[in-house]
Design a protein around this motif. Structure first.
Motif, PDB file in Angstrom:
ATOM      1  N   THR A 118       0.849  -1.188   0.000  1.00 45.59           N
ATOM      2  CA  THR A 118       0.000   0.000   0.000  1.00 45.59           C
ATOM      3  C   THR A 118       0.886   1.240   0.000  1.00 45.59           C
ATOM      4  O   THR A 118       2.107   1.145   0.088  1.00 45.59           O
ATOM      5  CB  THR A 118      -0.943  -0.009   1.222  1.00 45.59           C
ATOM      6  N   GLY A 119       0.265   2.421  -0.083  1.00 41.66           N
ATOM      7  CA  GLY A 119       1.039   3.652  -0.018  1.00 41.66           C
ATOM      8  C   GLY A 119       0.558   4.704  -1.005  1.00 41.66           C
ATOM      9  O   GLY A 119      -0.294   4.459  -1.865  1.00 41.66           O
ATOM     10  N   TYR A 120       1.129   5.884  -0.885  1.00 37.52           N
ATOM     11  CA  TYR A 120       0.785   7.025  -1.735  1.00 37.52           C
ATOM     12  C   TYR A 120       1.055   6.732  -3.203  1.00 37.52           C
ATOM     13  O   TYR A 120       0.183   6.908  -4.071  1.00 37.52           O
ATOM     14  CB  TYR A 120       1.578   8.248  -1.273  1.00 37.52           C
ATOM     15  N   ASP A 121       2.285   6.278  -3.507  1.00 32.92           N
ATOM     16  CA  ASP A 121       2.629   5.998  -4.896  1.00 32.92           C
ATOM     17  C   ASP A 121       1.883   4.777  -5.439  1.00 32.92           C
ATOM     18  O   ASP A 121       1.653   4.670  -6.652  1.00 32.92           O
ATOM     19  CB  ASP A 121       4.138   5.786  -5.037  1.00 32.92           C
ATOM     20  N   ILE A 122       1.497   3.873  -4.560  1.00 31.14           N
ATOM     21  CA  ILE A 122       0.697   2.716  -4.984  1.00 31.14           C
ATOM     22  C   ILE A 122      -0.658   3.209  -5.496  1.00 31.14           C
ATOM     23  O   ILE A 122      -1.131   2.796  -6.565  1.00 31.14           O
ATOM     24  CB  ILE A 122       0.493   1.733  -3.806  1.00 31.14           C
ATOM     25  N   ASP A 123      -1.279   4.101  -4.720  1.00 30.68           N
ATOM     26  CA  ASP A 123      -2.569   4.665  -5.136  1.00 30.68           C
ATOM     27  C   ASP A 123      -2.440   5.452  -6.436  1.00 30.68           C
ATOM     28  O   ASP A 123      -3.305   5.367  -7.321  1.00 30.68           O
ATOM     29  CB  ASP A 123      -3.125   5.577  -4.046  1.00 30.68           C
TER      30      ASP A 123
ATOM     31  N   ILE B 130      10.316   2.788 -12.076  1.00 28.88           N
ATOM     32  CA  ILE B 130      10.669   2.979 -10.660  1.00 28.88           C
ATOM     33  C   ILE B 130       9.697   4.034 -10.138  1.00 28.88           C
ATOM     34  O   ILE B 130       9.699   5.175 -10.611  1.00 28.88           O
ATOM     35  CB  ILE B 130      12.107   3.479 -10.482  1.00 28.88           C
ATOM     36  N   TRP B 131       8.858   3.641  -9.195  1.00 29.60           N
ATOM     37  CA  TRP B 131       7.829   4.581  -8.707  1.00 29.60           C
ATOM     38  C   TRP B 131       7.699   4.392  -7.204  1.00 29.60           C
ATOM     39  O   TRP B 131       6.915   3.598  -6.726  1.00 29.60           O
ATOM     40  CB  TRP B 131       6.497   4.293  -9.398  1.00 29.60           C
ATOM     41  N   ASN B 132       8.496   5.152  -6.450  1.00 27.02           N
ATOM     42  CA  ASN B 132       8.528   4.940  -4.994  1.00 27.02           C
ATOM     43  C   ASN B 132       9.287   6.071  -4.305  1.00 27.02           C
ATOM     44  O   ASN B 132      10.341   5.861  -3.743  1.00 27.02           O
ATOM     45  CB  ASN B 132       9.183   3.596  -4.698  1.00 27.02           C
ATOM     46  N   GLY B 133       8.740   7.299  -4.404  1.00 26.14           N
ATOM     47  CA  GLY B 133       9.432   8.432  -3.808  1.00 26.14           C
ATOM     48  C   GLY B 133      10.800   8.634  -4.428  1.00 26.14           C
ATOM     49  O   GLY B 133      11.781   8.866  -3.723  1.00 26.14           O
ATOM     50  N   LEU B 134      10.881   8.554  -5.764  1.00 27.94           N
ATOM     51  CA  LEU B 134      12.152   8.663  -6.480  1.00 27.94           C
ATOM     52  C   LEU B 134      12.471  10.127  -6.740  1.00 27.94           C
ATOM     53  O   LEU B 134      11.722  10.840  -7.400  1.00 27.94           O
ATOM     54  CB  LEU B 134      12.086   7.894  -7.796  1.00 27.94           C
ATOM     55  N   THR B 135      13.619  10.580  -6.242  1.00 26.22           N
ATOM     56  CA  THR B 135      14.035  11.968  -6.394  1.00 26.22           C
ATOM     57  C   THR B 135      14.733  12.186  -7.729  1.00 26.22           C
ATOM     58  O   THR B 135      15.591  11.402  -8.133  1.00 26.22           O
ATOM     59  CB  THR B 135      14.993  12.363  -5.245  1.00 26.22           C
TER      60      THR B 135
ATOM     61  N   PHE C   5       9.897  14.605  -6.501  1.00 27.58           N
ATOM     62  CA  PHE C   5       9.657  13.189  -6.770  1.00 27.58           C
ATOM     63  C   PHE C   5       8.995  13.028  -8.146  1.00 27.58           C
ATOM     64  O   PHE C   5       8.135  13.821  -8.537  1.00 27.58           O
ATOM     65  CB  PHE C   5       8.727  12.582  -5.711  1.00 27.58           C
ATOM     66  N   ALA C   6       9.417  11.971  -8.857  1.00 27.14           N
ATOM     67  CA  ALA C   6       8.852  11.675 -10.164  1.00 27.14           C
ATOM     68  C   ALA C   6       8.958  10.179 -10.417  1.00 27.14           C
ATOM     69  O   ALA C   6       9.551   9.437  -9.630  1.00 27.14           O
ATOM     70  CB  ALA C   6       9.572  12.469 -11.250  1.00 27.14           C
ATOM     71  N   VAL C   7       8.402   9.743 -11.533  1.00 29.75           N
ATOM     72  CA  VAL C   7       8.461   8.336 -11.933  1.00 29.75           C
ATOM     73  C   VAL C   7       9.689   8.144 -12.820  1.00 29.75           C
ATOM     74  O   VAL C   7       9.906   8.913 -13.758  1.00 29.75           O
ATOM     75  CB  VAL C   7       7.198   7.923 -12.708  1.00 29.75           C
ATOM     76  N   GLY C   8      10.484   7.104 -12.543  1.00 29.69           N
ATOM     77  CA  GLY C   8      11.669   6.820 -13.342  1.00 29.69           C
ATOM     78  C   GLY C   8      11.397   5.751 -14.386  1.00 29.69           C
ATOM     79  O   GLY C   8      10.694   4.770 -14.110  1.00 29.69           O
TER      80      GLY C   8
END
Length: 283
Positions: free
Chosen positions: A66-71, A106-111, A233-236
């Motif tokens: 679960t989580g923000y990026d999951i949603d 990669i989608w998990n608080g990626l800077t 943060f963004a999607v890699g």
């Protein structure tokens, strides 16, 4: 006999070169291939994450991811009728996993960092973040200067390491041995902070604030935001995935316009957030 061994050696070397070339070509194809049609045909996309990174993507006690990026990810790909498969990975190997083709995103608080931009592409940024120093109030550490000669912890493969290296005089040159202690996850890092095995953590403020709020011991911690610049943060994704990038950006912008992005963001962060995407439309 010597001639036989000579020819065998040449043959083995040739096989090794062909094998290595094959591996390189597979990796090269994974880096440059535009995979949207394959993802659309399978109706599945694979997202790599650190499953301990609260609140962005983490595993609950019942084993649910679960989580923000999951949603966010599910809402994005729901628009295209595509199922999301979340794959826990070694976070320090996230770019390698992406380039090898074992994950699609990669989608998990990626800077977003200049170093990462050399190897991967990014979506539009959707959340701002500060890098802050977290300490125990009992240590009386209130600034980077107070960390002189003390041990600092941070996560392996994190943006914090890049910040420490790029601006060493801010914090890195002050800490013990001029090197941080590295952890596989910030959960492990907080365990050592609470046990006073390290004096401070350099950590994403979004993670730290959520962790402290839900730890039941928020009053025990102090935080300090120094001069490290605000990050995004963004999607890699692989640089070849031009269409995938367009699709992700289009879906995120639609969610920013119709209120869905704000709804998900408020669910996880309350009113304590700053989003470049929402700022575009909240005028």
């Amino acid at each position: 006999m010597k001639k036989i061994w000579k020819w065998l050696s040449i043959l083995l070397i040739g096989v090794s070169i062909v094998s290595l070339s094959g591996c390189q070509s597979v990796t090269q194809r994974a880096n440059t291939e535009n995979t949207w049609d394959k993802i659309k045909a399978k109706k599945e996309v694979v997202i790599g994450l650190d499953d301990s990174f609260v609140p962005f993507g983490f595993e609950t006690k019942s084993g649910k991811i679960t989580g923000y990026d999951i949603d966010l990810a599910r809402a994005v790909f729901k628009q295209y009728g595509i199922k999301v498969n979340f794959q826990p990975i070694d976070w320090s190997m996230n770019v390698t996993e992406l380039r090898n083709g074992t994950i699609d995103l990669i989608w998990n608080g990626l800077t977003i960092t200049s170093e990462r931009k050399k190897n991967i592409a990014f979506s539009e940024p959707y959340l701002y973040n500060d890098q802050e120093l977290v300490t125990l109030k009992s240590s009386n550490i209130k600034s980077f200067n107070d960390m002189k000669g003390k041990e600092l912890g941070t996560q392996t493969g994190s943006a914090e390491i890049i910040s420490l290296d790029q601006q060493p005089n801010l914090l890195k040159n002050k800490i013990k041995n001029k090197q941080p202690i590295l952890y596989d996850s910030f959960t492990d890092a907080f365990i050592d902070l609470n046990a006073k095995r390290v004096s401070g953590l350099l950590i994403d403020s979004t993670y730290a604030n959520y962790y402290m709020q839900h730890s039941g011991a928020n009053h025990q911690y102090s935080t300090y935001v120094g001069a490290f610049p605000k990050s995004s943060f963004a999607v890699g994704m692989r640089k070849g995935d031009v269409t995938l990038r367009q699709k992700v950006n289009a879906a995120l912008n639609k969610m920013a316009k119709d209120g869905q992005l704000k709804q998900i963001t408020k669910k996880w962060f309350g009113d304590k957030y700053d989003s470049p995407l929402l700022n575009k439309y909240d005028k």
